[in-house]
Design a protein around this motif. Structure first.
Motif, PDB file in Angstrom:
ATOM      1  N   MET A  61      78.870   4.092  53.554  1.00  0.00           N
ATOM      2  CA  MET A  61      79.096   4.894  54.763  1.00  0.00           C
ATOM      3  C   MET A  61      79.334   3.973  55.952  1.00  0.00           C
ATOM      4  SD  MET A  61      79.460   7.943  56.059  1.00  0.00           S
ATOM      5  CE  MET A  61      78.615   9.240  55.171  1.00  0.00           C
ATOM      6  N   ASP A  62      78.623   2.845  56.022  1.00  0.00           N
ATOM      7  CA  ASP A  62      78.867   1.888  57.110  1.00  0.00           C
ATOM      8  C   ASP A  62      80.288   1.335  57.054  1.00  0.00           C
ATOM      9  OD1 ASP A  62      76.360   2.206  58.263  1.00  0.00           O
ATOM     10  OD2 ASP A  62      75.498   0.468  57.229  1.00  0.00           O
ATOM     11  N   ASP A  63      80.793   1.054  55.857  1.00  0.00           N
ATOM     12  CA  ASP A  63      82.184   0.607  55.709  1.00  0.00           C
ATOM     13  C   ASP A  63      83.141   1.677  56.236  1.00  0.00           C
ATOM     14  OD1 ASP A  63      81.331  -1.743  54.401  1.00  0.00           O
ATOM     15  OD2 ASP A  63      81.631  -0.863  52.404  1.00  0.00           O
ATOM     16  N   PHE A  64      82.847   2.927  55.899  1.00  0.00           N
ATOM     17  CA  PHE A  64      83.713   4.020  56.350  1.00  0.00           C
ATOM     18  C   PHE A  64      83.668   4.160  57.872  1.00  0.00           C
ATOM     19  CE2 PHE A  64      84.634   8.508  57.286  1.00  0.00           C
ATOM     20  CZ  PHE A  64      85.948   8.536  56.848  1.00  0.00           C
ATOM     21  N   LYS A  65      82.478   4.078  58.445  1.00  0.00           N
ATOM     22  CA  LYS A  65      82.355   4.180  59.904  1.00  0.00           C
ATOM     23  C   LYS A  65      83.049   3.009  60.602  1.00  0.00           C
ATOM     24  CE  LYS A  65      78.152   6.974  60.024  1.00  0.00           C
ATOM     25  NZ  LYS A  65      76.723   7.019  60.391  1.00  0.00           N
ATOM     26  N   LEU A  67      85.723   1.480  59.398  1.00  0.00           N
ATOM     27  CA  LEU A  67      87.146   1.853  59.317  1.00  0.00           C
ATOM     28  C   LEU A  67      87.500   2.833  60.424  1.00  0.00           C
ATOM     29  CD1 LEU A  67      89.962   2.298  58.054  1.00  0.00           C
ATOM     30  CD2 LEU A  67      88.857   3.854  56.403  1.00  0.00           C
ATOM     31  N   LEU A  68      86.683   3.853  60.624  1.00  0.00           N
ATOM     32  CA  LEU A  68      86.943   4.829  61.686  1.00  0.00           C
ATOM     33  C   LEU A  68      87.004   4.163  63.054  1.00  0.00           C
ATOM     34  CD1 LEU A  68      84.661   7.860  60.742  1.00  0.00           C
ATOM     35  CD2 LEU A  68      87.137   7.908  61.007  1.00  0.00           C
ATOM     36  N   GLY A  69      86.025   3.316  63.341  1.00  0.00           N
ATOM     37  CA  GLY A  69      85.993   2.639  64.632  1.00  0.00           C
ATOM     38  C   GLY A  69      87.218   1.768  64.853  1.00  0.00           C
ATOM     39  N   GLU A  70      87.602   1.007  63.835  1.00  0.00           N
ATOM     40  CA  GLU A  70      88.774   0.134  63.952  1.00  0.00           C
ATOM     41  C   GLU A  70      90.062   0.949  64.073  1.00  0.00           C
ATOM     42  OE1 GLU A  70      88.918  -3.240  64.379  1.00  0.00           O
ATOM     43  OE2 GLU A  70      86.759  -2.996  64.644  1.00  0.00           O
ATOM     44  N   ALA A  71      90.137   2.056  63.356  1.00  0.00           N
ATOM     45  CA  ALA A  71      91.306   2.931  63.479  1.00  0.00           C
ATOM     46  C   ALA A  71      91.373   3.515  64.891  1.00  0.00           C
ATOM     47  CB  ALA A  71      91.259   4.042  62.435  1.00  0.00           C
ATOM     48  N   HIS A  72      90.253   3.988  65.394  1.00  0.00           N
ATOM     49  CA  HIS A  72      90.232   4.561  66.740  1.00  0.00           C
ATOM     50  C   HIS A  72      90.570   3.514  67.794  1.00  0.00           C
ATOM     51  CE1 HIS A  72      87.492   8.047  65.215  1.00  0.00           C
ATOM     52  NE2 HIS A  72      88.764   8.246  64.929  1.00  0.00           N
ATOM     53  N   ASN A 165      80.966  15.432  63.926  1.00  0.00           N
ATOM     54  CA  ASN A 165      80.079  15.011  65.018  1.00  0.00           C
ATOM     55  C   ASN A 165      79.274  13.756  64.713  1.00  0.00           C
ATOM     56  OD1 ASN A 165      80.986  17.338  66.308  1.00  0.00           O
ATOM     57  ND2 ASN A 165      79.234  18.538  65.672  1.00  0.00           N
ATOM     58  N   ASP A 166      78.714  13.670  63.531  1.00  0.00           N
ATOM     59  CA  ASP A 166      77.856  12.531  63.204  1.00  0.00           C
ATOM     60  C   ASP A 166      78.655  11.321  62.715  1.00  0.00           C
ATOM     61  OD1 ASP A 166      75.838  14.323  63.787  1.00  0.00           O
ATOM     62  OD2 ASP A 166      75.187  14.582  61.722  1.00  0.00           O
ATOM     63  N   VAL A 167      79.653  11.556  61.881  1.00  0.00           N
ATOM     64  CA  VAL A 167      80.437  10.456  61.325  1.00  0.00           C
ATOM     65  C   VAL A 167      81.632  10.133  62.211  1.00  0.00           C
ATOM     66  CG1 VAL A 167      81.710   9.615  59.307  1.00  0.00           C
ATOM     67  CG2 VAL A 167      79.645  11.011  58.992  1.00  0.00           C
ATOM     68  N   GLY A 168      82.324  11.140  62.708  1.00  0.00           N
ATOM     69  CA  GLY A 168      83.424  10.903  63.642  1.00  0.00           C
ATOM     70  C   GLY A 168      84.829  11.023  63.088  1.00  0.00           C
ATOM     71  N   VAL A 169      85.011  11.711  61.927  1.00  0.00           N
ATOM     72  CA  VAL A 169      86.381  11.898  61.451  1.00  0.00           C
ATOM     73  C   VAL A 169      87.139  12.762  62.445  1.00  0.00           C
ATOM     74  CG1 VAL A 169      85.753  11.625  59.017  1.00  0.00           C
ATOM     75  CG2 VAL A 169      85.905  13.916  59.994  1.00  0.00           C
ATOM     76  N   ASP A 170      88.455  12.672  62.382  1.00  0.00           N
ATOM     77  CA  ASP A 170      89.295  13.395  63.338  1.00  0.00           C
ATOM     78  C   ASP A 170      89.722  14.765  62.842  1.00  0.00           C
ATOM     79  OD1 ASP A 170      89.534  11.283  65.409  1.00  0.00           O
ATOM     80  OD2 ASP A 170      90.328  10.172  63.696  1.00  0.00           O
ATOM     81  N   GLY A 171      89.512  15.042  61.584  1.00  0.00           N
ATOM     82  CA  GLY A 171      89.870  16.343  61.060  1.00  0.00           C
ATOM     83  C   GLY A 171      89.845  16.350  59.551  1.00  0.00           C
ATOM     84  N   PHE A 172      90.313  17.469  59.011  1.00  0.00           N
ATOM     85  CA  PHE A 172      90.263  17.680  57.576  1.00  0.00           C
ATOM     86  C   PHE A 172      91.583  18.246  57.064  1.00  0.00           C
ATOM     87  CE2 PHE A 172      86.067  18.700  59.325  1.00  0.00           C
ATOM     88  CZ  PHE A 172      85.290  17.734  58.701  1.00  0.00           C
ATOM     89  N   ARG A 173      91.874  17.940  55.839  1.00  0.00           N
ATOM     90  CA  ARG A 173      92.820  18.699  55.036  1.00  0.00           C
ATOM     91  C   ARG A 173      91.896  19.478  54.114  1.00  0.00           C
ATOM     92  NH1 ARG A 173      93.715  18.981  49.403  1.00  0.00           N
ATOM     93  NH2 ARG A 173      95.741  19.861  49.036  1.00  0.00           N
TER      94      ARG A 173
END
Length: 177
Positions: A61-65, A67-72, A165-173
Motif C-alpha cells: 500500500m505504501d508503494d501504491f501511495k 505512485l499516487l503522490g508522484e503521479a499527482h 479519501n484515505d488512499v487518494g485515488v482520483d476515481g474508478f472504472r
C-alpha cells in the motif's frame, strides 16, 4: 501486471509505474487506469478477496501511495478498477456465508435452497455451495453480491470512501455494474 517490472519477478508493479512516470508524462499521458489492484487468487484480479488492500504481486500500500503522490506531482491522475458486482469465493464474507447458513454475511450473496434451473448467456449462474446454491453469473469463483441488502451498499460506499479519501485515488472504472 504487464507494464513495467521493477523487481525482476516478471510482473509489472507500482514501483515500475512510478519509475516510468516521466516517460509517460513526456508522451502526454495525464491519467492512468489500473486494472484491479486488490488481493485476488486469479491473474486478472476481478475476484476480490480484500477491498481494503493491494495485491502483494504489485507491491505494498505504501508503494501504491508513493505512485499516487508522484503521479499527482506530475498532474497525472490514477483511477482503479472497482469490482462491485461480485467478490472472490475466497473472500472472507463469502467463505463465512458458505460455511454457515446463519452467518451475518449470508444475505450479502444470492442463495437458493435448490438450483432454479435457468441459465444466462454465460451459462448456468447457480453453483452448489455448502448450504444451497449461490448465484455467480461469471463463474463459481465469483459469487454475486446481493444489492437488495442495504448492508452491501453501505459496505461498498465505505470502500469507495476509503480509496477516495484515505488512499487518494482520483476515481474508478466500475466493473460489471
Amino acid at each position: 501486471r504487464s507494464f513495467y517490472d521493477s523487481n525482476g519477478d516478471g510482473i509489472g508493479d507500482f514501483n515500475g509505474i512510478t519509475e516510468k512516470l516521466d516517460y509517460l508524462s513526456d508522451l502526454g499521458v495525464n491519467a492512468i487506469w489500473l486494472m484491479p489492484i486488490h488481493p485476488s487468487p486469479s491473474y486478472h484480479g476481478y475476484d476480490v478477496i480484500n477491498y481494503f488492500n493491494v495485491n502483494p504481486d504489485y507491491g505494498t500500500m505504501d508503494d501504491f501511495k508513493h505512485l499516487l503522490g508522484e503521479a499527482h506531482n506530475r498532474s497525472m491522475h490514477i483511477i482503479i478498477d472497482l469490482v462491485i458486482n461480485h467478490t472472490s469465493s475466497k473472500n472472507p464474507w463469502f467463505a463465512d456465508a458458505n460455511s454457515n447458513p446463519n452467518s451475518s454475511y449470508r444475505n450479502w450473496y444470492i442463495w437458493s435452497d435448490t438450483n432454479p434451473g435457468y441459465s444466462s448467456p454465460l451459462g448456468n449462474p447457480w453453483h452448489p455451495g455448502n448450504q444451497g446454491y449461490y448465484y455467480g453469473i461469471f463463474s463459481d469463483s465469483m459469487p454475486d453480491l446481493n444489492y437488495t441488502n442495504p448492508e452491501v451498499g453501505a459496505e461498498m460506499l465505505k470502500i469507495v470512501k476509503f480509496w477516495l479519501n484515505d488512499v487518494g485515488v482520483d476515481g474508478f472504472r466500475v466493473d460489471a455494474v
